[in-house]
Motif scaffolding. Sequence first.
Motif, PDB file in Angstrom:
ATOM      1  N   HIS A  46      39.708  73.900  25.328  1.00  0.00           N
ATOM      2  CA  HIS A  46      40.922  73.290  26.068  1.00  0.00           C
ATOM      3  C   HIS A  46      42.538  73.272  25.067  1.00  0.00           C
ATOM      4  CE1 HIS A  46      39.883  69.594  24.884  1.00  0.00           C
ATOM      5  NE2 HIS A  46      41.337  69.481  25.685  1.00  0.00           N
ATOM      6  N   ILE A  47      43.355  73.620  26.259  1.00  0.00           N
ATOM      7  CA  ILE A  47      44.975  73.603  25.710  1.00  0.00           C
ATOM      8  C   ILE A  47      45.419  71.964  26.701  1.00  0.00           C
ATOM      9  CG2 ILE A  47      47.069  73.841  26.248  1.00  0.00           C
ATOM     10  CD1 ILE A  47      46.603  76.542  26.680  1.00  0.00           C
ATOM     11  N   PRO A  48      45.400  70.986  25.488  1.00  0.00           N
ATOM     12  CA  PRO A  48      45.655  69.710  25.684  1.00  0.00           C
ATOM     13  C   PRO A  48      46.785  69.318  27.376  1.00  0.00           C
ATOM     14  CG  PRO A  48      46.283  69.361  23.731  1.00  0.00           C
ATOM     15  CD  PRO A  48      45.939  71.102  23.755  1.00  0.00           C
ATOM     16  N   VAL A  66      57.011  79.918  20.595  1.00  0.00           N
ATOM     17  CA  VAL A  66      56.498  79.207  21.431  1.00  0.00           C
ATOM     18  C   VAL A  66      54.760  78.459  20.410  1.00  0.00           C
ATOM     19  CG1 VAL A  66      54.706  78.978  23.640  1.00  0.00           C
ATOM     20  CG2 VAL A  66      56.909  80.519  22.930  1.00  0.00           C
ATOM     21  N   VAL A  67      54.448  76.940  20.882  1.00  0.00           N
ATOM     22  CA  VAL A  67      53.166  76.510  20.192  1.00  0.00           C
ATOM     23  C   VAL A  67      52.476  76.184  21.067  1.00  0.00           C
ATOM     24  CG1 VAL A  67      52.741  74.751  18.601  1.00  0.00           C
ATOM     25  CG2 VAL A  67      55.208  75.329  17.987  1.00  0.00           C
ATOM     26  N   VAL A  68      51.433  76.437  20.481  1.00  0.00           N
ATOM     27  CA  VAL A  68      50.166  75.691  21.710  1.00  0.00           C
ATOM     28  C   VAL A  68      49.456  75.440  21.418  1.00  0.00           C
ATOM     29  CG1 VAL A  68      48.430  77.086  23.359  1.00  0.00           C
ATOM     30  CG2 VAL A  68      50.240  78.362  22.915  1.00  0.00           C
ATOM     31  N   LYS A  69      49.525  73.708  20.955  1.00  0.00           N
ATOM     32  CA  LYS A  69      47.943  73.064  20.404  1.00  0.00           C
ATOM     33  C   LYS A  69      46.967  73.150  21.656  1.00  0.00           C
ATOM     34  CE  LYS A  69      51.092  69.513  19.045  1.00  0.00           C
ATOM     35  NZ  LYS A  69      50.808  69.785  17.836  1.00  0.00           N
ATOM     36  N   THR A  70      45.605  73.246  20.665  1.00  0.00           N
ATOM     37  CA  THR A  70      44.452  72.914  21.357  1.00  0.00           C
ATOM     38  C   THR A  70      43.165  72.709  20.819  1.00  0.00           C
ATOM     39  OG1 THR A  70      43.883  74.950  19.056  1.00  0.00           O
ATOM     40  CG2 THR A  70      44.526  76.105  21.348  1.00  0.00           C
ATOM     41  N   GLU A  75      41.353  82.018  20.042  1.00  0.00           N
ATOM     42  CA  GLU A  75      42.018  83.282  20.075  1.00  0.00           C
ATOM     43  C   GLU A  75      43.130  82.617  21.527  1.00  0.00           C
ATOM     44  OE1 GLU A  75      41.535  87.687  20.305  1.00  0.00           O
ATOM     45  OE2 GLU A  75      41.314  86.633  22.747  1.00  0.00           O
ATOM     46  N   VAL A  76      44.704  82.071  20.707  1.00  0.00           N
ATOM     47  CA  VAL A  76      45.366  82.167  22.051  1.00  0.00           C
ATOM     48  C   VAL A  76      46.395  83.656  22.380  1.00  0.00           C
ATOM     49  CG1 VAL A  76      47.548  80.403  22.718  1.00  0.00           C
ATOM     50  CG2 VAL A  76      45.280  79.554  21.138  1.00  0.00           C
ATOM     51  N   SER A  77      46.322  83.779  24.221  1.00  0.00           N
ATOM     52  CA  SER A  77      47.252  84.816  24.602  1.00  0.00           C
ATOM     53  C   SER A  77      48.586  84.245  25.594  1.00  0.00           C
ATOM     54  CB  SER A  77      45.759  85.629  25.616  1.00  0.00           C
ATOM     55  OG  SER A  77      44.944  85.810  25.419  1.00  0.00           O
ATOM     56  N   LEU A  78      49.606  84.215  25.039  1.00  0.00           N
ATOM     57  CA  LEU A  78      50.189  84.398  25.597  1.00  0.00           C
ATOM     58  C   LEU A  78      50.944  85.727  26.402  1.00  0.00           C
ATOM     59  CD1 LEU A  78      53.163  82.796  23.226  1.00  0.00           C
ATOM     60  CD2 LEU A  78      51.766  81.955  24.877  1.00  0.00           C
ATOM     61  N   GLU A  79      52.112  85.097  27.696  1.00  0.00           N
ATOM     62  CA  GLU A  79      52.462  86.451  28.515  1.00  0.00           C
ATOM     63  C   GLU A  79      53.982  85.801  28.890  1.00  0.00           C
ATOM     64  OE1 GLU A  79      49.856  86.788  31.766  1.00  0.00           O
ATOM     65  OE2 GLU A  79      48.014  87.877  30.215  1.00  0.00           O
ATOM     66  N   ILE A  80      54.393  86.302  28.694  1.00  0.00           N
ATOM     67  CA  ILE A  80      56.212  85.979  28.487  1.00  0.00           C
ATOM     68  C   ILE A  80      56.848  86.886  29.931  1.00  0.00           C
ATOM     69  CG2 ILE A  80      58.637  86.153  28.112  1.00  0.00           C
ATOM     70  CD1 ILE A  80      56.265  83.891  26.324  1.00  0.00           C
ATOM     71  N   GLU A  81      57.087  86.210  31.062  1.00  0.00           N
ATOM     72  CA  GLU A  81      57.401  86.800  32.260  1.00  0.00           C
ATOM     73  C   GLU A  81      58.853  86.767  32.494  1.00  0.00           C
ATOM     74  OE1 GLU A  81      54.858  86.389  35.791  1.00  0.00           O
ATOM     75  OE2 GLU A  81      53.585  87.926  34.465  1.00  0.00           O
ATOM     76  N   GLU A 134      38.701  79.311  29.036  1.00  0.00           N
ATOM     77  CA  GLU A 134      38.872  79.753  30.381  1.00  0.00           C
ATOM     78  C   GLU A 134      40.304  78.869  30.724  1.00  0.00           C
ATOM     79  OE1 GLU A 134      36.813  81.390  32.226  1.00  0.00           O
ATOM     80  OE2 GLU A 134      35.905  82.015  30.982  1.00  0.00           O
ATOM     81  N   ASP A 135      40.701  77.725  29.620  1.00  0.00           N
ATOM     82  CA  ASP A 135      41.770  76.962  30.529  1.00  0.00           C
ATOM     83  C   ASP A 135      43.417  77.843  30.888  1.00  0.00           C
ATOM     84  OD1 ASP A 135      43.330  75.548  30.766  1.00  0.00           O
ATOM     85  OD2 ASP A 135      43.143  73.894  29.016  1.00  0.00           O
ATOM     86  N   GLU A 136      44.361  77.851  31.340  1.00  0.00           N
ATOM     87  CA  GLU A 136      45.270  78.497  31.326  1.00  0.00           C
ATOM     88  C   GLU A 136      46.833  77.266  31.622  1.00  0.00           C
ATOM     89  OE1 GLU A 136      46.928  81.219  34.893  1.00  0.00           O
ATOM     90  OE2 GLU A 136      45.264  81.881  33.777  1.00  0.00           O
TER      91      GLU A 136
END
Length: 172
Positions: A46-48, A66-70, A75-81, A134-136
Amino acid sequence: MEGFLKYEAQNEIRVIARNSDQPNSRWYPGTGIYRPAYLYVGEEKHIPVNGVRIRTLSYDPARIEVVVKTSSPGEVSLEIEFEGNKVLAVKGESTKENGQIEAYQAIFQLDVPNAKLWDTEHPNLYTCKAIFGEDEVTETFGIRELIWNPQVGMTINGERVILRGACFHHDN
């Protein structure tokens, strides 16, 4: 927590804060919990909570980090909208954080094409969706540069802004 948490049911945690032994001179000593408190139970992968940090590296040209802690490598996916339209989509790997035990993160530095800047007259906001297993997690952010200095005061994207008012309460 094993044996105390009731899955699929509402759980209650009670906290008692005693501050009577602490010397203080304020009319309000500021002890206790002032906002809702939640217990999050997540998957092993998960992402805390508060695990996604976004900052502007440059506003001209627009570049963000963008820093994503896990909770583990992967694998980490990013989408910018922006306004519901996908601007960027990238993938990267979460690896061990320097000098940390059991701490992992993925770091992305991204150029944002045709960026719409955030300021007081145009509060343009982007959304960043980080996906790990599965975490978003979705975060909202603006691309801007804030600078404070004694000669000019506060500037947003190079333009001087005069602050009016203040917020004095227990957060101060």
